[in-house]
Design a protein around this motif. Structure first.
Motif, PDB file in Angstrom:
ATOM      1  N   MET A  88       0.839  -1.194   0.000  1.00 53.73           N
ATOM      2  CA  MET A  88       0.000   0.000   0.000  1.00 53.73           C
ATOM      3  C   MET A  88       0.872   1.241   0.000  1.00 53.73           C
ATOM      4  SD  MET A  88      -2.621   1.488   2.840  1.00 53.73           S
ATOM      5  CE  MET A  88      -1.512   2.829   3.266  1.00 53.73           C
ATOM      6  N   ARG A  89       0.532   2.220  -0.863  1.00 54.07           N
ATOM      7  CA  ARG A  89       1.271   3.484  -0.922  1.00 54.07           C
ATOM      8  C   ARG A  89       0.580   4.532  -0.063  1.00 54.07           C
ATOM      9  NH1 ARG A  89       2.573   5.438  -6.879  1.00 54.07           N
ATOM     10  NH2 ARG A  89       4.104   6.730  -5.755  1.00 54.07           N
ATOM     11  N   PHE A  90       1.386   5.228   0.761  1.00 50.51           N
ATOM     12  CA  PHE A  90       0.888   6.374   1.509  1.00 50.51           C
ATOM     13  C   PHE A  90       0.892   7.606   0.607  1.00 50.51           C
ATOM     14  CE2 PHE A  90       2.667   3.658   4.909  1.00 50.51           C
ATOM     15  CZ  PHE A  90       1.580   3.609   5.770  1.00 50.51           C
ATOM     16  N   ALA A  91       0.259   8.671   1.079  1.00 47.37           N
ATOM     17  CA  ALA A  91       0.204   9.906   0.297  1.00 47.37           C
ATOM     18  C   ALA A  91       1.595  10.497   0.075  1.00 47.37           C
ATOM     19  CB  ALA A  91      -0.696  10.925   0.999  1.00 47.37           C
ATOM     20  N   ASN A  92       2.531  10.250   1.013  1.00 46.32           N
ATOM     21  CA  ASN A  92       3.885  10.790   0.858  1.00 46.32           C
ATOM     22  C   ASN A  92       4.758   9.910  -0.035  1.00 46.32           C
ATOM     23  OD1 ASN A  92       4.516   8.579   2.448  1.00 46.32           O
ATOM     24  ND2 ASN A  92       5.363   9.768   4.169  1.00 46.32           N
ATOM     25  N   GLY A  93       4.204   8.854  -0.628  1.00 47.51           N
ATOM     26  CA  GLY A  93       4.930   8.009  -1.568  1.00 47.51           C
ATOM     27  C   GLY A  93       5.565   6.785  -0.955  1.00 47.51           C
ATOM     28  N   ARG A  94       5.656   6.697   0.368  1.00 47.70           N
ATOM     29  CA  ARG A  94       6.218   5.498   0.987  1.00 47.70           C
ATOM     30  C   ARG A  94       5.275   4.314   0.795  1.00 47.70           C
ATOM     31  NH1 ARG A  94       8.411   8.614   6.301  1.00 47.70           N
ATOM     32  NH2 ARG A  94      10.433   9.261   5.431  1.00 47.70           N
ATOM     33  N   VAL A  95       5.851   3.110   0.861  1.00 50.65           N
ATOM     34  CA  VAL A  95       5.105   1.884   0.562  1.00 50.65           C
ATOM     35  C   VAL A  95       5.252   0.911   1.721  1.00 50.65           C
ATOM     36  CG1 VAL A  95       4.902  -0.085  -0.998  1.00 50.65           C
ATOM     37  CG2 VAL A  95       5.394   2.188  -1.931  1.00 50.65           C
ATOM     38  N   LEU A  96       4.107   0.423   2.234  1.00 52.31           N
ATOM     39  CA  LEU A  96       4.091  -0.556   3.326  1.00 52.31           C
ATOM     40  C   LEU A  96       3.752  -1.926   2.750  1.00 52.31           C
ATOM     41  CD1 LEU A  96       4.203  -1.031   6.438  1.00 52.31           C
ATOM     42  CD2 LEU A  96       1.719  -0.674   6.442  1.00 52.31           C
ATOM     43  N   ALA A  97       4.557  -2.935   3.103  1.00 52.54           N
ATOM     44  CA  ALA A  97       4.365  -4.287   2.571  1.00 52.54           C
ATOM     45  C   ALA A  97       4.379  -5.295   3.708  1.00 52.54           C
ATOM     46  CB  ALA A  97       5.455  -4.625   1.556  1.00 52.54           C
TER      47      ALA A  97
END
Length: 424
Positions: A88-97
């Motif tokens: 999932m991408r956050f609004a700031n562009g980081r990605v949680l997996a």
């Protein structure tokens, strides 16, 4: 024959902001020329039908030649993406997996796709995870991760912190249900694949529950019970003991669900390329039909799947098998369907569209998906330049799970643009 097992399927995507619109937004990233469906009412259900040439006639949206973003763990073992299904991408562009095979962990990648930090590791203490699901969008800066083994739901922020947690209710069994998106009334849509004992002498479709739940699963409402995984009888011979069982039919049909407008899209593949739209009380309100033939399963498709299964058993993996020769025999002899399913999966895009991914085989070199509006109109088709599995559609872009020749997994984000009348 009888079998009792649990099949967990799918991915999580949800949010608790405003409900999805019934009509596509006016600011779509491309100019669209929709292919309208022929509509009429049958027994009180709206039928939205497309002819066999509709997918070929639909406007093409072409992917960028190179991805805007590549999420790749590189040589860092803690950031291995092999068993990751849907980040999932956050609004700031980081990605949680989420990594949930073996020692579970939550991995956070920076906005440039590079590994950044491990948010949670395997364990039972506060902030730990044991059997985490894929992240759910809570808001632009926060993700929610269910962990049925620890009976907790965790909120993860874009800066990699566990902001809070709450107990999960025990009204459902661990692994039975996985959320698939957010409904118009703010609840989550989930599909259940807990398989009860089954007896059959032919190919069967196991029952699947489509449910609406609140964030902690304390209230579960069944919207429908529909056909799930397609299974087939198969005799196992572990250590020379013959037992009747059932196994998933390779290239068989399964069911996928997604929020769609004010209701739910249920894609069970009954009747070919057919998708039901159900109201939140479970009533069937519309039926989308595309008169397209299914692809035959070829010998090349069969051999590619068998080879992949046998390859996975090589090396140290064979030492942990109860009966390695029987496991190899099963890979060679388990049954295949005669044709691919009509589609692979359905996803709800944040653009208000329902995205339907074409059925896939390992021998394929591209992927394709079709965007449908809530009135059944085809907004466009995307046909990729390389093989992969789309896992999320956002406004103007798509995230694709890709595997290279060395079986290294990455996630690539591509933009699309209009290319009416052209081939990508």
């Amino acid at each position: 024959m009888r079998v009792h097992s649990t099949v967990a399927i799918a991915f999580l995507l949800a949010s608790c902001s405003a409900p999805p619109p019934d009509e596509p937004p006016a600011d779509l990233p491309v100019t669209v020329e929709p292919t309208l469906a022929d509509t009429h009412t049958v027994d009180g259900v709206l039928e939205m039908r497309h002819g066999s040439d509709a997918l070929a006639r639909a406007q093409r949206w072409v992917l960028s030649a190179k991805p805007d973003l590549i999420i790749d763990g590189g040589d860092k073992a803690d950031f291995d993406l092999t068993h990751v299904t849907r980040p999932m991408r956050f609004a700031n562009g980081r990605v949680l997996a989420t990594y949930r095979v073996g020692p579970a962990r939550l991995m956070l990648f920076n906005a440039d796709g590079a590994p950044w930090r491990i948010v949670a590791r395997s364990g039972e203490g506060p902030g730990d995870v044991m059997a985490p699901t894929d992240p759910v969008r809570w808001d632009d800066d926060t993700a929610m991760v269910h962990d049925f083994a620890n009976h907790r739901v965790n909120w993860i922020t874009a800066d990699g912190k566990v902001a809070r947690d709450a107990p999960l209710a025990t009204t459902v069994s661990s692994g039975c249900f996985r959320a698939e998106g957010r409904l118009a009334d703010g609840r989550f849509l989930a599909i259940g694949n807990c398989i009860e004992e089954v007896a059959s002498d032919s190919v069967i479709r196991l029952r699947t529950q489509v449910i609406a739940v609140n964030y902690d699963y304390s209230a579960v409402d069944t919207l429908a019970v529909v056909p799930g995984w397609e299974m087939a009888p198969f005799e196992t011979r572990y250590r020379g003991v013959r037992r009747g069982s059932v196994v998933p039919l390779r290239f068989g049909r399964s069911t996928s669900v997604a929020p769609w407008g004010a209701g739910v899209a249920v894609a069970s593949a009954l009747g070919g390329y057919t998708i039901e739209r159900r109201a939140l009380d479970g009533t069937v309100t519309a039926r989308l039909v595309v008169e397209t033939p299914r692809r035959a399963v070829t010998e090349a498709m069969r051999q590619a799947m068998i080879a992949r299964g046998l390859e996975a058993m090589e090396g140290s993996g064979a030492e942990r098998m109860v009966d390695s020769e029987e496991s190899r025999r099963m890979q060679r002899e388990m049954p295949f369907a005669d044709s691919l399913p009509p589609y692979q999966h359905v996803w709800a895009g944040d653009d208000g569209l329902l995205w339907v991914v074409d059925a896939q085989a390992l021998a394929d070199t591209t992927w394709a998906a079709t965007a449908f509006r809530v009135d059944g109109a085809i907004m466009a088709r995307i046909v990729s330049r390389r093989f992969g599995m789309p896992v999320s559609f956002t406004r103007g872009s798509v995230m694709v799970r890709e595997v290279d020749d060395d079986d290294v997994v990455r996630f690539a984000v591509y933009r699309w643009s209009a290319a009416s009348g052209t081939q990508p």
